[in-house]
Scaffold this active site. Structure first.
Site, PDB file in Angstrom:
ATOM      1  CD  GLU A 162      -5.184  10.938   0.159  1.00  0.00           C
ATOM      2  OE1 GLU A 162      -5.421  11.707  -0.519  1.00  0.00           O
ATOM      3  OE2 GLU A 162      -4.505  10.091  -0.307  1.00  0.00           O
ATOM      4  CG  ASN A 204      -6.208   4.261   3.023  1.00  0.00           C
ATOM      5  OD1 ASN A 204      -5.512   3.719   3.853  1.00  0.00           O
ATOM      6  ND2 ASN A 204      -5.936   4.649   1.898  1.00  0.00           N
ATOM      7  CG  HIS A 241       2.628   7.568   1.332  1.00  0.00           C
ATOM      8  ND1 HIS A 241       3.183   6.788   0.351  1.00  0.00           N
ATOM      9  CD2 HIS A 241       1.478   7.638   0.974  1.00  0.00           C
ATOM     10  CE1 HIS A 241       2.116   6.067  -0.293  1.00  0.00           C
ATOM     11  NE2 HIS A 241       1.024   6.833   0.259  1.00  0.00           N
ATOM     12  CD  GLU A 270      -2.111   4.552  -0.308  1.00  0.00           C
ATOM     13  OE1 GLU A 270      -1.431   5.776  -0.651  1.00  0.00           O
ATOM     14  OE2 GLU A 270      -3.286   4.876  -0.352  1.00  0.00           O
ATOM     15  CG  ASP A 272       5.947   5.245  -0.143  1.00  0.00           C
ATOM     16  OD1 ASP A 272       5.810   6.038   0.734  1.00  0.00           O
ATOM     17  OD2 ASP A 272       5.835   5.602  -1.562  1.00  0.00           O
TER      18      ASP A 272
HETATM   19  O1  9MR Z   1       0.851   6.095  -6.865  1.00  0.00           O
HETATM   20  C1  9MR Z   1      -0.277   6.807  -7.161  1.00  0.00           C
HETATM   21  C2  9MR Z   1       0.095   7.569  -8.412  1.00  0.00           C
HETATM   22  O2  9MR Z   1       0.404   6.781  -9.583  1.00  0.00           O
HETATM   23  C3  9MR Z   1      -1.079   8.573  -8.917  1.00  0.00           C
HETATM   24  O3  9MR Z   1      -0.398   9.280 -10.093  1.00  0.00           O
HETATM   25  C4  9MR Z   1      -1.543   9.350  -7.900  1.00  0.00           C
HETATM   26  C5  9MR Z   1      -2.764  10.220  -8.052  1.00  0.00           C
HETATM   27  O4  9MR Z   1      -3.271  10.904  -7.145  1.00  0.00           O
HETATM   28  O5  9MR Z   1      -1.938   8.488  -6.718  1.00  0.00           O
HETATM   29  C6  9MR Z   1      -0.830   7.693  -6.150  1.00  0.00           C
HETATM   30  O6  9MR Z   1      -1.476   7.026  -5.077  1.00  0.00           O
HETATM   31  C7  9MR Z   1      -1.693   7.776  -3.943  1.00  0.00           C
HETATM   32  C8  9MR Z   1      -3.136   7.074  -3.371  1.00  0.00           C
HETATM   33  O7  9MR Z   1      -3.983   6.628  -4.321  1.00  0.00           O
HETATM   34  C9  9MR Z   1      -3.529   7.400  -2.229  1.00  0.00           C
HETATM   35  N1  9MR Z   1      -2.480   8.010  -1.169  1.00  0.00           N
HETATM   36  C10 9MR Z   1      -1.433   8.492  -1.960  1.00  0.00           C
HETATM   37  C11 9MR Z   1      -0.771   7.718  -2.931  1.00  0.00           C
HETATM   38  C12 9MR Z   1       0.598   8.554  -3.418  1.00  0.00           C
HETATM   39  O8  9MR Z   1       0.249   9.671  -3.953  1.00  0.00           O
END
Ligand code: 9MR
Length: 449
Positions: A162, A204, A241, A270, A272
């Protein structure tokens, strides 16, 4: 009347009556013999994987672990391999929860995607306050230590996560890491390559799905630059997402294909999609087809198992409901994976009628023939004979939409029904249908104007 998709390339059914009686030929998709019954096994048929994010704290939940072990052949730690988890104090590394996930996966014969070595978010507190060369060195040390610890156990690392800005700039996101210098990303990739030469190294990001978005273009230019200068990058992860505000773009396969053409693997990392029922299922189908249509799209990972496991559980974005039951989206993904490649039309309806506005005679015939097909849309052509003064009605079925036409003057009776008339370009016209997972041919009927 049963027809194969190929043999109906041109079909003309001329009604004996001068009324709009439609002939129809329909073939359902016959299940592939030996079709796989789990996502992982189905993906393996085309050399791909199907993975999920896993939370260490849920491995004691037998429903959760049962689905995990049965369905998936790739695992990503949802939070446990991030910087704050693995280096909570500078120079002190902590791998307990990450190891639980990695060991559980490997004991079950699954592979692991590492997520993530360097990121502006989920940094440990000590790092958040750092800057300059001390931060750069701390980041590089983190990359080196963690990638070395897991050397040989990781299929692909999200080396940098990111790093690009949202919006129209197409540039980098401001962060403490970015402020150490624009070369921080390539420095992280070089450190990761040294530490684990056999892991695939990925960049990513999210909101990089639509090919025309500035952020997508910005990441593309970086990957192009890295490849041209020999910076070690092997893959690009598309988080994917999706929800109603950020829907699956119709050009998704174009994005994946264009990145792959740079000489990198692409992975959906990722996935969804918020929603429910057939609408959600069709979107999942489209994403899966987009991956399967790109040879270098090596796999898909969903961001959790049951809806209740999701980081946005209220949007019910996953393939299993809160009780662990398979949703319609699950079935659509499995069916596409079982076809192995972009399946093209799986059912076909062709309807051609002859009608006339003049009872005294002079009918016309409209013949539909299929054109090019893509994962999200297909072209059709209609050739009219019997008159130069035709009116052809083209009816598509939900959720199909006609998104382009050529060689005709078109008007719409409703969202599903188009009336086509000559526009001076002869008696063959065409159109593009965005199919939304419905590959049925449109029905066409002709009358003399
Ligand atoms: O799913 C993850 C969630 O449990 C955490 O609280 C969050 C914190 O930033 O991160 C989520 O996963 C993220 C991933 O690491 C990077 N891309 C976005 C995902 C969803 O927010």
């Amino acid at each position: 009347m049963t027809l194969t998709a190929k043999s109906v390339a041109r079909v003309t059914l001329v009604s004996a009556l001068l009324t709009a009686v439609a002939g129809a030929a329909i073939i359902g998709a016959s299940p592939a013999s030996g079709a796989a019954s789990t996502l992982g096994a189905a993906a393996q048929q085309s050399g791909r994987y199907f993975g999920t994010a896993v939370a260490a704290g849920k491995l004691g939940d037998s429903t959760y672990t049962g689905i995990l072990n049965r369905e998936f052949d790739m695992v990503t730690a949802e939070n446990e391999m991030k910087m704050d988890a693995t280096e909570p104090n500078q120079g002190q590394f902590s791998y307990g929860n990450a190891d639980r996930i990695v060991n559980q996966a490997r004991n079950q014969g699954k592979r692991v995607r590492g997520h993530a070595l360097a990121w502006h978010s989920q940094q440990p507190g000590w790092m958040q306050n750092m800057s300059g060369s001390s931060l750069r060195n701390a980041m590089l040390n983190h990359v080196t230590q963690v990638a070395t610890y897991y050397r040989g156990k990781i299929y692909a690392w999200d080396v940098v996560n990111e790093a690009f800005a949202d919006g129209s700039s197409g540039g980098r996101r401001d962060s403490n890491l970015q402020r150490t210098g624009n070369d921080w990303i390539e420095a992280a990739f070089r450190a990761a390559r040294s530490a684990d030469p056999n892991a695939k190294l990925c960049y990513n990001d999210y909101n990089t799905d639509n090919w025309s978005h500035a952020k997508t273009q910005g990441v593309y230019r970086m990957v192009q630059d890295f490849k041209s200068r020999g910076v070690p990058i092997d893959c690009v992860g598309f988080q994917a997402h999706f929800n109603s505000g950020n829907p699956v773009p119709s050009n998704y396969h174009t994005t994946l294909q264009n990145f792959a053409a740079l000489g990198v693997d692409v992975q959906i990392t990722e996935l969804d999609i918020e929603g429910s029922g057939s609408s959600q299922a069709q979107q999942y189908q489209g994403v899966t087809q987009a991956c399967l249509s790109v040879p270098r799209c090596t796999g898909i990972t969903v961001w959790g198992i049951r809806d209740s496991d999701s980081w946005r559980a209220s949007g019910t974005p996953l393939l299993f409901d809160g009780n662990g039951n398979k949703k319609a989206a699950y079935t659509s993904v499995l069916n596409v994976l079982n076809n192995g490649t972009d399946p093209g039309p799986t059912s076909t309806t062709s309807t051609t009628t002859t009608t006339s506005s003049n009872p005294g005679g002079g009918g016309c015939t409209a013949t539909y023939s299929e054109g090019e097909k893509w994962s999200d849309r297909f072209n059709g052509n209609v050739t009219v004979s019997g008159t130069d003064n035709w009116i052809v009605t083209v009816t598509v079925s939900s959720p199909q939409r006609i998104i382009a036409t050529w060689n005709t003057s078109a008007s719409w009776d409703s969202a599903n029904v188009m009336t086509a008339r000559p526009n001076g370009n002869g008696n063959t016209f065409g159109f593009t249908i965005q199919h939304g997972g419905n590959w049925n041919w449109p029905s066409v009927s002709c009358r003399v104007g």
